[in-house]
Design a protein around this motif. Sequence first.
Motif, PDB file in Angstrom:
ATOM      1  N   ARG A 172       0.406  -1.139  -0.223  1.00 30.55           N
ATOM      2  CA  ARG A 172       0.248  -0.453  -0.260  1.00 30.55           C
ATOM      3  C   ARG A 172       0.602   1.371   0.194  1.00 30.55           C
ATOM      4  O   ARG A 172       0.485   2.457  -0.222  1.00 30.55           O
ATOM      5  N   GLY A 173       2.474   1.099   0.162  1.00 25.29           N
ATOM      6  CA  GLY A 173       3.291   2.736  -0.046  1.00 25.29           C
ATOM      7  C   GLY A 173       2.663   2.884   1.180  1.00 25.29           C
ATOM      8  O   GLY A 173       1.845   2.938   2.441  1.00 25.29           O
ATOM      9  N   MET A 174       3.598   4.078   1.492  1.00 22.40           N
ATOM     10  CA  MET A 174       3.547   4.896   2.808  1.00 22.40           C
ATOM     11  C   MET A 174       3.680   6.256   2.209  1.00 22.40           C
ATOM     12  O   MET A 174       4.083   6.539   2.085  1.00 22.40           O
ATOM     13  N   PRO A 175       2.773   6.675   2.859  1.00 17.36           N
ATOM     14  CA  PRO A 175       2.669   8.388   3.513  1.00 17.36           C
ATOM     15  C   PRO A 175       4.326   9.576   3.526  1.00 17.36           C
ATOM     16  O   PRO A 175       4.656   8.284   4.151  1.00 17.36           O
ATOM     17  N   PRO A 176       3.910  10.080   3.511  1.00 17.47           N
ATOM     18  CA  PRO A 176       5.677  11.245   3.763  1.00 17.47           C
ATOM     19  C   PRO A 176       6.156  11.220   5.190  1.00 17.47           C
ATOM     20  O   PRO A 176       6.723  10.821   5.393  1.00 17.47           O
ATOM     21  N   GLU A 177       4.498  11.715   6.337  1.00 19.82           N
ATOM     22  CA  GLU A 177       5.278  11.493   7.893  1.00 19.82           C
ATOM     23  C   GLU A 177       6.056  10.232   7.694  1.00 19.82           C
ATOM     24  O   GLU A 177       6.873   9.840   8.596  1.00 19.82           O
ATOM     25  N   ILE A 178       5.167   9.087   7.426  1.00 20.09           N
ATOM     26  CA  ILE A 178       5.901   7.134   7.753  1.00 20.09           C
ATOM     27  C   ILE A 178       7.318   7.667   6.935  1.00 20.09           C
ATOM     28  O   ILE A 178       8.686   7.082   7.645  1.00 20.09           O
ATOM     29  N   ARG A 179       7.113   7.042   5.636  1.00 23.03           N
ATOM     30  CA  ARG A 179       8.679   7.204   5.016  1.00 23.03           C
ATOM     31  C   ARG A 179       9.521   8.672   5.510  1.00 23.03           C
ATOM     32  O   ARG A 179      11.019   7.905   5.975  1.00 23.03           O
ATOM     33  N   ASP A 180       9.196   9.544   5.702  1.00 22.41           N
ATOM     34  CA  ASP A 180      10.339  10.403   6.343  1.00 22.41           C
ATOM     35  C   ASP A 180      11.139  10.073   7.759  1.00 22.41           C
ATOM     36  O   ASP A 180      12.720  10.682   8.074  1.00 22.41           O
ATOM     37  N   SER A 181      10.560   9.300   8.740  1.00 20.69           N
ATOM     38  CA  SER A 181      10.886   8.847  10.038  1.00 20.69           C
ATOM     39  C   SER A 181      11.517   8.077   9.826  1.00 20.69           C
ATOM     40  O   SER A 181      12.066   7.090  10.852  1.00 20.69           O
ATOM     41  N   LEU A 182      11.977   6.404   8.681  1.00 24.84           N
ATOM     42  CA  LEU A 182      12.564   5.947   8.611  1.00 24.84           C
ATOM     43  C   LEU A 182      14.015   6.219   9.300  1.00 24.84           C
ATOM     44  O   LEU A 182      14.254   7.109   8.895  1.00 24.84           O
ATOM     45  N   PHE A 183      14.060   5.068  10.081  1.00 26.11           N
ATOM     46  CA  PHE A 183      15.154   5.199   9.751  1.00 26.11           C
ATOM     47  C   PHE A 183      16.134   5.631  10.576  1.00 26.11           C
ATOM     48  O   PHE A 183      17.292   5.978  11.339  1.00 26.11           O
ATOM     49  N   THR A 184      15.224   6.261  11.586  1.00 24.83           N
ATOM     50  CA  THR A 184      15.459   7.011  13.320  1.00 24.83           C
ATOM     51  C   THR A 184      14.547   6.491  14.093  1.00 24.83           C
ATOM     52  O   THR A 184      13.973   5.828  14.361  1.00 24.83           O
ATOM     53  N   ILE A 185      15.504   7.134  15.615  1.00 27.46           N
ATOM     54  CA  ILE A 185      14.434   6.369  17.019  1.00 27.46           C
ATOM     55  C   ILE A 185      13.441   6.422  16.697  1.00 27.46           C
ATOM     56  O   ILE A 185      11.902   6.257  18.192  1.00 27.46           O
ATOM     57  N   HIS A 186      13.065   7.821  15.578  1.00 24.34           N
ATOM     58  CA  HIS A 186      11.371   8.289  15.463  1.00 24.34           C
ATOM     59  C   HIS A 186      10.440   7.422  14.813  1.00 24.34           C
ATOM     60  O   HIS A 186       9.589   8.166  14.387  1.00 24.34           O
ATOM     61  N   ALA A 187      10.821   6.506  14.159  1.00 26.87           N
ATOM     62  CA  ALA A 187      10.395   5.879  13.531  1.00 26.87           C
ATOM     63  C   ALA A 187       8.646   5.574  13.689  1.00 26.87           C
ATOM     64  O   ALA A 187       8.856   4.744  15.228  1.00 26.87           O
ATOM     65  N   ILE A 188       7.853   5.362  13.147  1.00 29.31           N
ATOM     66  CA  ILE A 188       6.085   5.347  12.877  1.00 29.31           C
ATOM     67  C   ILE A 188       5.738   4.054  12.848  1.00 29.31           C
ATOM     68  O   ILE A 188       6.879   3.842  11.099  1.00 29.31           O
TER      69      ILE A 188
END
Length: 243
Positions: A172-188
């Motif tokens: 289903r793909g990812m919305p920008p807010e999830i994609r931009d949080s990847l690879f960080t401790i704040h990932a959703i």
Amino acid sequence: RLIGDISHDIKNMLMPVVCGAGLLKDEINELCQEVRVAAPGKAKASQELCNEVIAILLDDAQRINDRVKGIADCVKGLSTAPDFAPCHLAEVVESVLRPLRVVADEQGITLRSEGLESLPPIVADGKRLYNAFYNLVNNAIPEVPANGSVTVRGQADLNTREVLLAVADTGRGMPPEIRDSLFTIHAISRKPGGTGLGTKIVKDVVDVHGGRITVESKEGVGTTFLVRLPLRPPSPSAESRSS
């Protein structure tokens, strides 16, 4: 101390799994020997399937044991250095896909690999790469509808002396807010009970190898993680000179 106690308990709970799988294998092999007289073809097929599943259980139990040991080492303030050695990515990826196909098949999802057999061997920590690709594929499966797929593709770039691996899903793909949080401790995470730390773990593994990871995702179409790994990791001396 609490994490250390939990790690110890998990190791203890794994022992019946390992012992039980061994006993089950012996029992199945003995039973199949008796059944072969009446139905040799069916007995052989059943024995091979059972032995394959048992091998997956034992392999995963060992990997869990290794992971728990790593957690225990962290609790004691120890840091395990990467164990770099010649590594065939096709074997690493297949060891990831083999157990996950059991999960994917139940959901009508196809797991496959393309172009990995032709990749040159690289110098890498195979166990850490297993953890990275396991996270990527395992995270992709819940995002893919029935009749979809998760594909791990590979190609070599001899000009840059790198290999490029793509983990692509038709989810289903990812919305920008999830994609931009990847690879960080704040990932959703959108998975029930998920921590969102899977991609941070992946990035840490890629960083240890001197590689790079990026992601492309479009809602309603799917997601592709792109991992670039050098044929050889940077030497510690090279890292210190560049820092």
